[in-house]
Write a protein that holds these residues in place. Structure first.
Motif, PDB file in Angstrom:
ATOM      1  N   VAL A  62      -1.820  -7.400  -7.513  1.00  0.00           N
ATOM      2  CA  VAL A  62      -3.030  -7.886  -6.832  1.00  0.00           C
ATOM      3  C   VAL A  62      -4.214  -8.374  -7.398  1.00  0.00           C
ATOM      4  O   VAL A  62      -5.070  -8.362  -7.112  1.00  0.00           O
ATOM      5  CB  VAL A  62      -3.364  -6.772  -5.553  1.00  0.00           C
ATOM      6  CG1 VAL A  62      -2.086  -6.599  -4.626  1.00  0.00           C
ATOM      7  CG2 VAL A  62      -3.717  -5.290  -6.456  1.00  0.00           C
ATOM      8  N   ALA A  63      -3.921  -8.473  -8.861  1.00  0.00           N
ATOM      9  CA  ALA A  63      -4.804  -9.184  -9.820  1.00  0.00           C
ATOM     10  C   ALA A  63      -6.290  -8.314 -10.027  1.00  0.00           C
ATOM     11  O   ALA A  63      -7.274  -8.674 -10.142  1.00  0.00           O
ATOM     12  CB  ALA A  63      -5.403 -10.370  -9.204  1.00  0.00           C
ATOM     13  N   SER A  64      -5.827  -6.848 -10.012  1.00  0.00           N
ATOM     14  CA  SER A  64      -7.201  -6.086 -10.330  1.00  0.00           C
ATOM     15  C   SER A  64      -7.528  -6.342 -11.656  1.00  0.00           C
ATOM     16  O   SER A  64      -8.591  -6.083 -12.288  1.00  0.00           O
ATOM     17  CB  SER A  64      -6.914  -4.589 -10.220  1.00  0.00           C
ATOM     18  OG  SER A  64      -6.655  -4.328  -8.544  1.00  0.00           O
ATOM     19  N   PHE A  65      -6.586  -6.413 -12.750  1.00  0.00           N
ATOM     20  CA  PHE A  65      -6.744  -6.793 -14.250  1.00  0.00           C
ATOM     21  C   PHE A  65      -7.635  -7.743 -14.463  1.00  0.00           C
ATOM     22  O   PHE A  65      -8.806  -7.673 -14.990  1.00  0.00           O
ATOM     23  CB  PHE A  65      -5.573  -6.961 -15.029  1.00  0.00           C
ATOM     24  CG  PHE A  65      -5.765  -6.914 -16.392  1.00  0.00           C
ATOM     25  CD1 PHE A  65      -5.911  -6.049 -17.215  1.00  0.00           C
ATOM     26  CD2 PHE A  65      -5.616  -8.328 -16.875  1.00  0.00           C
ATOM     27  CE1 PHE A  65      -6.175  -6.256 -18.800  1.00  0.00           C
ATOM     28  CE2 PHE A  65      -5.743  -8.579 -18.384  1.00  0.00           C
ATOM     29  CZ  PHE A  65      -6.037  -7.513 -19.089  1.00  0.00           C
ATOM     30  N   GLY A 113      -6.636   0.179  -9.403  1.00  0.00           N
ATOM     31  CA  GLY A 113      -5.400   0.621 -10.080  1.00  0.00           C
ATOM     32  C   GLY A 113      -4.174  -0.486 -10.235  1.00  0.00           C
ATOM     33  O   GLY A 113      -4.274  -1.277  -9.627  1.00  0.00           O
ATOM     34  N   GLY A 114      -3.318   0.026 -11.202  1.00  0.00           N
ATOM     35  CA  GLY A 114      -2.225  -0.991 -11.246  1.00  0.00           C
ATOM     36  C   GLY A 114      -0.977   0.032 -11.969  1.00  0.00           C
ATOM     37  O   GLY A 114      -1.186   1.140 -12.240  1.00  0.00           O
ATOM     38  N   GLN A 157       0.363   4.340  -7.321  1.00  0.00           N
ATOM     39  CA  GLN A 157      -0.504   3.469  -8.461  1.00  0.00           C
ATOM     40  C   GLN A 157      -1.839   3.010  -8.231  1.00  0.00           C
ATOM     41  O   GLN A 157      -2.469   2.254  -9.027  1.00  0.00           O
ATOM     42  CB  GLN A 157       0.517   2.364  -9.085  1.00  0.00           C
ATOM     43  CG  GLN A 157       2.028   2.770  -9.422  1.00  0.00           C
ATOM     44  CD  GLN A 157       2.785   2.003  -9.575  1.00  0.00           C
ATOM     45  OE1 GLN A 157       2.540   0.715  -9.622  1.00  0.00           O
ATOM     46  NE2 GLN A 157       4.337   2.213  -9.515  1.00  0.00           N
ATOM     47  N   ASN A 158      -2.392   3.433  -6.869  1.00  0.00           N
ATOM     48  CA  ASN A 158      -3.595   2.718  -6.558  1.00  0.00           C
ATOM     49  C   ASN A 158      -4.036   1.414  -6.653  1.00  0.00           C
ATOM     50  O   ASN A 158      -5.030   0.786  -7.000  1.00  0.00           O
ATOM     51  CB  ASN A 158      -4.829   3.354  -7.555  1.00  0.00           C
ATOM     52  CG  ASN A 158      -4.988   4.795  -7.172  1.00  0.00           C
ATOM     53  OD1 ASN A 158      -4.883   5.366  -5.983  1.00  0.00           O
ATOM     54  ND2 ASN A 158      -5.416   5.841  -8.170  1.00  0.00           N
ATOM     55  N   TRP A 159      -2.802   0.743  -6.273  1.00  0.00           N
ATOM     56  CA  TRP A 159      -2.816  -0.844  -6.087  1.00  0.00           C
ATOM     57  C   TRP A 159      -3.954  -0.968  -4.991  1.00  0.00           C
ATOM     58  O   TRP A 159      -4.818  -1.853  -5.142  1.00  0.00           O
ATOM     59  CB  TRP A 159      -1.516  -1.381  -5.844  1.00  0.00           C
ATOM     60  CG  TRP A 159      -0.673  -1.743  -6.983  1.00  0.00           C
ATOM     61  CD1 TRP A 159      -0.763  -1.049  -8.121  1.00  0.00           C
ATOM     62  CD2 TRP A 159       0.135  -2.845  -6.917  1.00  0.00           C
ATOM     63  NE1 TRP A 159       0.042  -1.548  -8.830  1.00  0.00           N
ATOM     64  CE2 TRP A 159       0.856  -2.499  -8.188  1.00  0.00           C
ATOM     65  CE3 TRP A 159       0.569  -3.967  -6.261  1.00  0.00           C
ATOM     66  CZ2 TRP A 159       1.745  -3.854  -8.701  1.00  0.00           C
ATOM     67  CZ3 TRP A 159       1.528  -4.711  -6.516  1.00  0.00           C
ATOM     68  CH2 TRP A 159       2.141  -4.813  -8.125  1.00  0.00           C
ATOM     69  N   ALA A 193       0.861  -1.448  -0.001  1.00  0.00           N
ATOM     70  CA  ALA A 193       0.030  -0.013  -0.014  1.00  0.00           C
ATOM     71  C   ALA A 193       0.912   1.344   0.136  1.00  0.00           C
ATOM     72  O   ALA A 193       0.566   2.295  -0.494  1.00  0.00           O
ATOM     73  CB  ALA A 193      -0.961   0.064   1.153  1.00  0.00           C
ATOM     74  N   HIS A 194       2.152   1.279   0.887  1.00  0.00           N
ATOM     75  CA  HIS A 194       3.035   2.579   0.547  1.00  0.00           C
ATOM     76  C   HIS A 194       3.838   2.447  -0.674  1.00  0.00           C
ATOM     77  O   HIS A 194       3.897   3.340  -1.189  1.00  0.00           O
ATOM     78  CB  HIS A 194       3.834   2.131   1.862  1.00  0.00           C
ATOM     79  CG  HIS A 194       3.027   2.350   3.367  1.00  0.00           C
ATOM     80  ND1 HIS A 194       2.208   3.296   3.847  1.00  0.00           N
ATOM     81  CD2 HIS A 194       2.748   1.083   4.273  1.00  0.00           C
ATOM     82  CE1 HIS A 194       1.705   2.920   4.794  1.00  0.00           C
ATOM     83  NE2 HIS A 194       2.015   1.663   5.233  1.00  0.00           N
TER      84      HIS A 194
END
Length: 613
Positions: free
Chosen positions: A225-228, A183-184, A168-170, A162-163
């Protein structure tokens, strides 16, 4: 003289007593310390190995435990009272991806080709035969679809990403939760917009990447973290999100906690555990992979996995940066993919999309001695378990070459349409249709048995441990779940039929631990897998412990096997803290097979568990 003889005799007795005490203390040190030490320190847990089996009836208690000497016939009545609990530091243990094991065993691995991120399983004497504790404060995971966007921080207490990726909004910390804005690295403003832009680049209708059902299965390499993959699901696209447990460790754990299909893996030296021609699209967004190494062997592995006419979407500085180094990489990469018979389908801003040729014609037109070479005709492109990658091009089968493609129906008709590769196994369309119908009936019965315990959103991550043609997963298509279809590495390798149905899965050897974090599946379906393991001479106890490791607290196991296996499992319910769903009618006969459904209890921490004991 009599007094002297008496003193001598007393000395002999004292000496004998000391020898007995020494032997007893030695026994406790070797065996007892292994068990009890496993609850107090990580190192002793690692060393205790197979001591549980060696102790036999001294650790296994029966209802009527007389003198401990039991013959073979009475041994079947033994009930395991408890398993030791691993040290809290092992709450995220992945036995075959444990870098501590690599260091302790002084393995000679080539770090430059990522061998240290590949599977290296512990020998039997170094296995952790103990229950993996959840982290302190663990909660039952948030349910899908809410879990796509938030998880409990206590369940994965790692916030460094997160930091590190804050720009990049992960992921973002927010109170007792971790939030995922979508995000990615190359799509800071949302995966949904990025996915639509790729579809637009390819001129797909309505900017929908599924291309009217023709694009269904995706491999996301270096997925974060697999947002795609998370945002592809709304387009009826299912992605296998792939990443190693590297410097961004826990990214796959986050993905699975969110309810997104994911697998721990690396493009290193071994083939990925998926058959040839499995994916319509491979995606890499700043995945930090040197594609030019070793004759382009990693790109050639992607080529093996892509279907005829499949795409490779690549978002990385090499695709757009104008500095000297990136221009050089782009030139060499372009030459390599051209020799592999890929062409640029679209290129815009930071992203290039290559498309694989649909027939063998391009390969035949290359000059003699061209590189990369074609693979040897005897090379099986679907042999993957422990098989080294090869720097060669896998040509299409005669059928695919004639069809100028995979010949698959569009989704969702693809799910129930007999796939063309059935003929590779000598299977008929009728066999496929009967198998589909059989599992529809069986799954309906499973749901009837589970219904007192589950709601519509109770289950999300499901694993079929012996998937055959994937009909169990196909019968669940109307549920809000996804299924990891596992095809054992021994027997008929039907995994390509599963991918041809628009489903995903992996090859695996169930004598070893699966490549996932603990507590990542809500339901395990074990159809004859315990019988199969028993025939191979592997440990059923080890498999039960592995099933417990990957199963979430309050999760379920459906075992479909012979009665003797069910009776064996029942002896371990208390030790594993599992319980039969309905003790009065916990098994259902179906031909020669018995169905037994179990639920895993929730115990919050290893300390609270020990206190309860």
């Amino acid at each position: 003289m009599p007094r002297g003889r008496s003193d001598g005799l007393q000395q002999k007795h004292s000496l004998a007593f000391l020898i007995v005490v020494a032997i007893f203390l030695g026994f406790l040190y070797v065996y007892g310390g292994s068990i009890f030490g496993s609850q107090n320190s990580g190192s002793s847990a690692l060393e205790y190995g197979r001591s549980l089996k060696r102790l036999g009836s001294s650790y296994l208690g029966a209802e009527d435990d007389n003198d401990g000497n039991q013959d073979e016939s009475s041994a079947t009545n033994i009930v395991l009272k408890s398993f030791p609990v691993c040290d809290d530091r092992h709450s995220e243990l992945i036995p075959c991806l444990d870098r501590h094991l690599i260091y302790q065993m002084r393995m000679k691995l080539d770090l430059s080709v990522m061998e240290h991120y590949e599977r290296h399983c512990p020998p039997a004497e170094r296995r952790y035969n103990c229950l993996i504790p959840p982290p302190s404060g663990y909660k039952v995971p948030i349910k899908w679809p809410q879990s796509r966007d938030e998880v409990w921080k206590a369940n994965i207490p790692h916030t460094h990403l997160a930091h590190e990726k804050s720009d990049q909004n992960w992921m973002v910390e927010k109170g007792d939760k971790i939030m995922f804005p979508g995000g990615g690295t190359h799509f800071h403003y949302g995966a949904d917009k990025y996915i639509a832009s790729i579809a637009n680049m390819l001129n797909f209708s309505n900017n929908n990447l599924n291309n009217e059902g023709r694009l269904r299965t995706v491999l996301d390499v270096g997925c974060g973290v697999a947002s795609f993959g998370a945002y592809l699901l709304s387009s009826d696209i299912i992605a296998m999100s792939l990443a190693p447990n590297d410097v961004h460790q826990n990214q796959i754990q986050f993905a699975l906690e969110r309810g997104i299909p994911a697998y721990l893996g690396i493009l290193g030296t071994k083939r990925l555990p998926y058959p040839s021609r499995s994916f319509e699209l491979v995606h890499c967004s700043r995945c930090r992979i040197d594609w030019l190494q070793r004759g382009g062997i990693l790109l050639l592995e992607l080529d093996r996995l892509l279907r005829p006419g499949g795409y490779f979407a690549y978002s990385s500085p090499e695709a757009y940066a104008q500095d000297e180094e990136n221009l050089k990489i782009w030139k060499e990469m372009s030459e390599l993919v051209e020799s592999m018979c890929w062409k640029i389908a679209a290129k815009r801003n930071q992203t290039v999309v290559w498309q694989k040729h649909g027939t063998n014609d391009c390969y035949m037109e290359r000059k003699t001695g061209a590189h990369p070479p074609l693979c040897h005709p005897e090379d099986d492109p679907d042999a993957v378990w422990g098989v080294n990658m090869k720097a060669c091009i896998t040509p299409y089968s005669d059928h695919d070459n004639r069809a100028e493609g995979s010949g698959l129906a569009a989704w969702p008709a693809r799910l129930t349409t007999p796939p063309p590769r059935l003929s590779d196994f000598g299977y008929s369309n009728e066999m496929f249709e009967k198998d589909t119908e059989l599992w529809q009936r069986r799954v309906a019965k499973y749901w009837d048995l589970l219904s007192p315990k589950i709601a519509s959103n109770t289950l999300r991550n499901i694993m079929d441990m012996k998937a055959y043609m994937g009909s169990f997963a196909a019968a669940l298509i109307d549920k809000n779940v996804w299924v990891m279809n596992v095809v054992p590495n021994v027997g008929v390798n039907t995994l390509k039929l599963i991918y041809d149905r628009g489903l995903i899965g992996s090859t695996h050897d169930w004598c070893e631990a699966f490549s996932t974090y603990p507590r990542t599946y809500d339901l395990l379906h074990a159809w004859n897998i315990l019988s199969d393991i028993e025939k191979r001479g592997c440990s059923l106890e080890d498999l039960l412990l592995e099933m417990d490791r990957v199963l979430r607290p309050t999760g379920f196991v459906i075992i479909r096997d012979k009665q003797t296996v069910i009776d064996f499992v029942k002896k371990y319910l208390s030790a594993l803290h599992w319980e039969a769903i309905d003790s009065s009618s916990d098994s259902v006969q179906d031909g020669d097979e018995v169905v037994f459904i179990i639920q895993k209890k929730l115990w919050l921490t290893s300390e609270s568990f020990r206190d309860a004991e």
